[in-house]
Design a protein around this motif. Structure first.
Motif, PDB file in Angstrom:
ATOM      1  N   ALA A 195     -60.669  -3.413  24.428  1.00  0.00           N
ATOM      2  CA  ALA A 195     -59.451  -4.208  24.249  1.00  0.00           C
ATOM      3  C   ALA A 195     -58.921  -4.023  22.840  1.00  0.00           C
ATOM      4  CB  ALA A 195     -59.750  -5.680  24.509  1.00  0.00           C
ATOM      5  N   THR A 196     -57.618  -3.959  22.740  1.00  0.00           N
ATOM      6  CA  THR A 196     -56.950  -3.795  21.445  1.00  0.00           C
ATOM      7  C   THR A 196     -55.993  -4.963  21.237  1.00  0.00           C
ATOM      8  OG1 THR A 196     -55.094  -2.593  22.412  1.00  0.00           O
ATOM      9  CG2 THR A 196     -56.977  -1.274  21.707  1.00  0.00           C
ATOM     10  N   ALA A 197     -55.336  -4.941  20.095  1.00  0.00           N
ATOM     11  CA  ALA A 197     -54.162  -5.789  19.908  1.00  0.00           C
ATOM     12  C   ALA A 197     -52.943  -4.963  20.301  1.00  0.00           C
ATOM     13  CB  ALA A 197     -54.045  -6.249  18.459  1.00  0.00           C
ATOM     14  N   LEU A 198     -51.798  -5.604  20.436  1.00  0.00           N
ATOM     15  CA  LEU A 198     -50.568  -4.850  20.671  1.00  0.00           C
ATOM     16  C   LEU A 198     -50.282  -3.963  19.449  1.00  0.00           C
ATOM     17  CD1 LEU A 198     -48.275  -7.585  22.263  1.00  0.00           C
ATOM     18  CD2 LEU A 198     -49.077  -5.483  23.383  1.00  0.00           C
ATOM     19  N   PRO A 199     -49.630  -2.830  19.655  1.00  0.00           N
ATOM     20  CA  PRO A 199     -49.337  -1.947  18.530  1.00  0.00           C
ATOM     21  C   PRO A 199     -48.512  -2.636  17.446  1.00  0.00           C
ATOM     22  CG  PRO A 199     -48.842  -0.866  20.618  1.00  0.00           C
ATOM     23  CD  PRO A 199     -49.148  -2.298  20.933  1.00  0.00           C
ATOM     24  N   THR A 200     -48.753  -2.204  16.227  1.00  0.00           N
ATOM     25  CA  THR A 200     -48.108  -2.783  15.051  1.00  0.00           C
ATOM     26  C   THR A 200     -46.609  -2.994  15.230  1.00  0.00           C
ATOM     27  OG1 THR A 200     -49.764  -1.825  13.594  1.00  0.00           O
ATOM     28  CG2 THR A 200     -47.625  -2.332  12.599  1.00  0.00           C
ATOM     29  N   GLU A 201     -45.915  -1.960  15.714  1.00  0.00           N
ATOM     30  CA  GLU A 201     -44.460  -2.043  15.752  1.00  0.00           C
ATOM     31  C   GLU A 201     -43.959  -2.946  16.869  1.00  0.00           C
ATOM     32  OE1 GLU A 201     -46.346   0.544  16.289  1.00  0.00           O
ATOM     33  OE2 GLU A 201     -45.846   1.447  18.222  1.00  0.00           O
ATOM     34  N   VAL A 202     -44.814  -3.292  17.820  1.00  0.00           N
ATOM     35  CA  VAL A 202     -44.389  -4.143  18.939  1.00  0.00           C
ATOM     36  C   VAL A 202     -44.387  -5.621  18.538  1.00  0.00           C
ATOM     37  CG1 VAL A 202     -45.042  -4.922  21.264  1.00  0.00           C
ATOM     38  CG2 VAL A 202     -45.146  -2.491  20.677  1.00  0.00           C
ATOM     39  N   ILE A 203     -45.235  -5.961  17.568  1.00  0.00           N
ATOM     40  CA  ILE A 203     -45.380  -7.384  17.233  1.00  0.00           C
ATOM     41  C   ILE A 203     -44.480  -7.748  16.073  1.00  0.00           C
ATOM     42  CG2 ILE A 203     -46.951  -9.227  16.583  1.00  0.00           C
ATOM     43  CD1 ILE A 203     -49.249  -7.600  17.673  1.00  0.00           C
ATOM     44  N   LYS A 204     -43.553  -8.670  16.391  1.00  0.00           N
ATOM     45  CA  LYS A 204     -42.676  -9.221  15.357  1.00  0.00           C
ATOM     46  C   LYS A 204     -42.892 -10.719  15.320  1.00  0.00           C
ATOM     47  CE  LYS A 204     -38.962  -5.783  15.506  1.00  0.00           C
ATOM     48  NZ  LYS A 204     -39.692  -4.802  16.342  1.00  0.00           N
ATOM     49  N   ILE A 205     -42.900 -11.253  14.128  1.00  0.00           N
ATOM     50  CA  ILE A 205     -43.004 -12.708  14.022  1.00  0.00           C
ATOM     51  C   ILE A 205     -41.795 -13.244  13.271  1.00  0.00           C
ATOM     52  CG2 ILE A 205     -45.533 -12.759  14.080  1.00  0.00           C
ATOM     53  CD1 ILE A 205     -45.233 -13.392  10.940  1.00  0.00           C
ATOM     54  N   ALA A 206     -41.587 -14.547  13.428  1.00  0.00           N
ATOM     55  CA  ALA A 206     -40.582 -15.246  12.630  1.00  0.00           C
ATOM     56  C   ALA A 206     -41.291 -16.431  11.983  1.00  0.00           C
ATOM     57  CB  ALA A 206     -39.440 -15.732  13.514  1.00  0.00           C
ATOM     58  N   THR A 207     -40.843 -16.808  10.812  1.00  0.00           N
ATOM     59  CA  THR A 207     -41.473 -17.932  10.123  1.00  0.00           C
ATOM     60  C   THR A 207     -40.408 -18.958   9.756  1.00  0.00           C
ATOM     61  OG1 THR A 207     -41.162 -17.063   7.884  1.00  0.00           O
ATOM     62  CG2 THR A 207     -43.111 -16.309   9.063  1.00  0.00           C
ATOM     63  N   ASP A 208     -40.856 -20.154   9.457  1.00  0.00           N
ATOM     64  CA  ASP A 208     -39.985 -21.142   8.839  1.00  0.00           C
ATOM     65  C   ASP A 208     -40.824 -21.857   7.786  1.00  0.00           C
ATOM     66  OD1 ASP A 208     -41.496 -23.116  10.092  1.00  0.00           O
ATOM     67  OD2 ASP A 208     -40.009 -23.503  11.655  1.00  0.00           O
ATOM     68  N   PRO A 209     -40.235 -22.747   7.013  1.00  0.00           N
ATOM     69  CA  PRO A 209     -41.012 -23.352   5.925  1.00  0.00           C
ATOM     70  C   PRO A 209     -42.292 -24.043   6.401  1.00  0.00           C
ATOM     71  CG  PRO A 209     -38.674 -23.784   5.618  1.00  0.00           C
ATOM     72  CD  PRO A 209     -38.813 -23.153   6.970  1.00  0.00           C
ATOM     73  N   THR A 210     -42.295 -24.525   7.652  1.00  0.00           N
ATOM     74  CA  THR A 210     -43.475 -25.211   8.163  1.00  0.00           C
ATOM     75  C   THR A 210     -44.612 -24.241   8.467  1.00  0.00           C
ATOM     76  OG1 THR A 210     -42.041 -26.910   9.116  1.00  0.00           O
ATOM     77  CG2 THR A 210     -44.265 -26.767  10.003  1.00  0.00           C
ATOM     78  N   PRO A 226     -36.791 -13.116  21.623  1.00  0.00           N
ATOM     79  CA  PRO A 226     -36.881 -12.853  20.186  1.00  0.00           C
ATOM     80  C   PRO A 226     -37.922 -13.763  19.540  1.00  0.00           C
ATOM     81  CG  PRO A 226     -34.780 -13.906  20.747  1.00  0.00           C
ATOM     82  CD  PRO A 226     -35.502 -13.685  22.033  1.00  0.00           C
ATOM     83  N   ALA A 227     -38.522 -13.263  18.457  1.00  0.00           N
ATOM     84  CA  ALA A 227     -39.551 -14.055  17.782  1.00  0.00           C
ATOM     85  C   ALA A 227     -38.959 -15.325  17.192  1.00  0.00           C
ATOM     86  CB  ALA A 227     -40.194 -13.216  16.683  1.00  0.00           C
ATOM     87  N   THR A 228     -39.683 -16.438  17.363  1.00  0.00           N
ATOM     88  CA  THR A 228     -39.332 -17.702  16.719  1.00  0.00           C
ATOM     89  C   THR A 228     -40.571 -18.186  15.965  1.00  0.00           C
ATOM     90  OG1 THR A 228     -40.108 -19.138  18.498  1.00  0.00           O
ATOM     91  CG2 THR A 228     -37.845 -18.302  18.688  1.00  0.00           C
ATOM     92  N   PRO A 229     -40.392 -19.137  15.045  1.00  0.00           N
ATOM     93  CA  PRO A 229     -41.568 -19.639  14.335  1.00  0.00           C
ATOM     94  C   PRO A 229     -42.643 -20.184  15.282  1.00  0.00           C
ATOM     95  CG  PRO A 229     -39.577 -20.304  13.187  1.00  0.00           C
ATOM     96  CD  PRO A 229     -39.139 -19.670  14.495  1.00  0.00           C
ATOM     97  N   THR A 230     -42.232 -20.774  16.395  1.00  0.00           N
ATOM     98  CA  THR A 230     -43.213 -21.339  17.323  1.00  0.00           C
ATOM     99  C   THR A 230     -43.841 -20.265  18.203  1.00  0.00           C
ATOM    100  OG1 THR A 230     -42.048 -23.436  17.344  1.00  0.00           O
ATOM    101  CG2 THR A 230     -43.568 -23.038  19.158  1.00  0.00           C
ATOM    102  N   ASN A 231     -43.013 -19.412  18.810  1.00  0.00           N
ATOM    103  CA  ASN A 231     -43.612 -18.431  19.722  1.00  0.00           C
ATOM    104  C   ASN A 231     -44.374 -17.333  18.978  1.00  0.00           C
ATOM    105  OD1 ASN A 231     -41.853 -16.292  19.058  1.00  0.00           O
ATOM    106  ND2 ASN A 231     -40.525 -16.597  20.840  1.00  0.00           N
TER     107      ASN A 231
END
Lengths: 148, 402
Positions: free
Chosen positions: A4-19, B135-140
């Motif tokens: 088992a692997t993780a998803l490829p680097t370029e497939v995983i995108k994250i978003a952040t917020d101050p929390t 699309p990516a969100t802080p929660t997902n």
């Protein structure tokens, strides 16, 4: 043997917020952290603005040992655009952040050997935009495959 | 029978044909929804101009990509004025509960003839990989990277825990899939009519998210379904036998609320369908017990969630779903024995069509009218459920008019 692997680097995108950003900034430094209520000490993940136990907005970011335990998991065959990938998405308990869980991956493991209760340790997998994603390997497992 | 609410009734049901995902094109979401609404009006003996309320669920979304809009329906269908238009939040968990929203409007005096509609057209985005496409969100961002790319993938993790805690087996999931497939064989519109399923087929099937295989996942279909609710007195003057709402509830507890994407639930919720609080409220409203339910139309996006709803709704004890199902207790019989509960007599979302819970409402109405194809003889109460999904989850008990 399929590992088992993780998803490829370029497939995983994250978003952040101050929390949530402190979690990801720490991961970038290869540290696993969890938010603990600054008032009542309750851990919570994913990070939220208020403590659900006491409604305090105070947060302390606690460095964890990186140890985890499989609470439940799936063995996923294929992902959109990646029909041959094998993933072990897992919900893990974090013994030094009681009550908090992460949804992550067990990697570098033959899927048939994963079981509930399995002891894990954190590793970090490169994802898009220079972030690192906390993932997990079985404790003591020789590194069968790079997380990248 | 005088139990329960019984102040409103379902008086009309309508649907389009059902299509394999994407194959309804060039039909559109809105056009299919309009056909379903017109069909429901014809069934009720109402003019479309009698509609003065809309009660949606899933935020009036059609699947996850498109929206329905009351003003569009008014313009296209020639509805002159609405006095109520609202939706339950979140997704398919509110399907059964949307009838409660319609009731709220009617009992409050805000509207008199309320339509609930759902349509699905998946030519652009299939539901099965909806999380991967978001699309990516802080929660997902705390979920999506794991590769749990659709709702069934998440449910597979819940199913695994149930198997771990209670010894639940894939044989039980298979029995649910086989039961619903068999029920679909007599249904002219069922997508899998004429395609029987065997135990051998089930265990030879592709694993999608272990412990779940292809046949544990519901279909992805296109189509539309509409249901019309009105006050009980008016209902008695219409074309069909009124089907009174005996109990209706939506909501749920925090422990389940973030099931989709949080996974922090304690065991009693993690290995459940999140519907137990709904069940308790329904039975209390109705003055009924699980043994009073004659047919159960349980939201079946994934087979293990049927098993867990059987536990949530008290047809068996928590942890006994495996043995209950394998005991043959959910199979269709026109005259079930005590302790048996025919489940998804229409073939459900696994084998008839998936219109986000609406086909269960249709079947509940037909069972109470006595016109169901797989009729449970003398059935007095039908349970219809929504979810298990993000809150709200919901449920509905339908009955017969006095």
């Amino acid at each position: 043997m399929v590992l088992a692997t993780a998803l490829p680097t370029e497939v995983i995108k994250i978003a952040t917020d101050p929390t949530t950003e402190p979690f990801w900034q720490a991961a970038k430094e290869r540290r696993l952290v969890a938010p603990r209520c600054g008032s009542c000490g309750h851990f919570r993940l994913p990070p939220t603005a208020y403590c659900p136990e006491c409604q305090s907005g105070e947060v302390e970011w606690v460095d964890l040992s990186g140890r985890a335990q499989v609470y439940s998991f799936a063995v996923v065959h294929g992902f959109p655009g990646l029909p041959d990938i094998t993933l072990v998405p897992a919900v893990v308990d974090l013994p030094d952040a009681p009550g908090a869980r992460l949804v992550s991956n067990v990697i570098g493991v033959e899927p048939g050997t994963v079981e509930i209760g399995m002891e894990l340790e954190v590793d970090f997998h490169p994802i898009s935009d220079g972030w690192l994603l906390p993932v997990f390997r079985p404790v003591g497992a020789e590194q069968k495959e790079s997380a990248s | 029978m005088t139990n329960g609410l019984r102040d409103v009734a379902i008086v009309g049901i309508g649907a389009t044909d059902y299509y394999k995902r994407g194959e309804s094109w060039p039909r559109t979401t809105t056009e299919m929804a309009c056909e379903a609404i017109l069909n429901a009006c014809a069934d009720a003996g109402l003019s479309v101009k009698d509609i003065d309320g809309f009660a949606y669920y899933s935020g009036a979304g059609a699947g996850y990509g498109e929206k329905m809009d009351t003003a569009d329906f008014m313009e296209i269908l020639g509805i002159d004025e609405v006095t109520f238009t609202a939706s339950l939040t979140s997704g398919g968990g509110g399907s059964a509960g949307s009838i409660g929203l319609a009731r709220a409007a009617i009992v409050a005096g805000d509207a008199t003839v309320v339509v609930t509609v759902m349509a699905l057209q998946q030519a652009k985005q299939r539901l099965g990989s909806v999380f991967a496409a978001a699309p990516a969100t802080p929660t997902n961002s705390f979920l999506q990277p794991s590769g749990l790319s659709g709702p069934g993938h998440l449910m597979s993790v819940l199913a695994r825990r149930h198997m771990h805690l209670y010894g639940t087996t894939r044989d039980a999931f298979c029995e649910i899939a086989l039961t619903e497939r068999e029920n679909a064989q007599t249904r002219p519109k069922a997508r899998f009519r004429g395609t029987p399923l065997t135990r051998g087929d089930y265990f030879a099937a592709r694993m999608i998210a272990e412990p779940l295989c292809l046949y544990d996942f519901c279909q992805e279909t296109d189509g539309a379904v509409a249901v019309i609710t009105t006050g009980i007195d008016r209902a008695r003057d219409l074309k069909q036998k009124p089907v009174p709402v005996v109990a209706t509830a939506h909501g749920g507890r925090r422990e389940w609320g973030r099931a989709f994407g949080w996974m922090g639930m304690p065991d009693e919720y993690f290995a459940s369908a999140g519907n137990k609080p709904i069940a308790e409220r329904l039975y209390k409203q109705a003055g009924l017990e699980p043994t009073d339910i004659d047919v159960a139309l349980l939201y079946d996006h994934f087979s293990p969630m049927v098993l867990m709803q059987l536990e949530d709704y008290g047809f068996c004890e928590r942890g006994q779903g495996n043995d209950f199902v394998l005991g043959g207790n959910i199979r269709y019989s026109a005259r079930p024995r005590a302790g048996q509960i025919p489940v998804n007599t229409h073939g459900g979302q696994l084998s008839e069509a998936y219109i986000i819970g609406m086909t269960h409402l249709l079947e509940g109405v037909e069972q109470m009218r006595g016109t169901a194809i797989n009729q449970v003889e003398g059935a007095e109460h039908a349970l219809v459920t929504g979810g298990p999904a993000s809150l709200p989850v919901s449920g509905l008990i339908l009955g017969k008019d006095a």
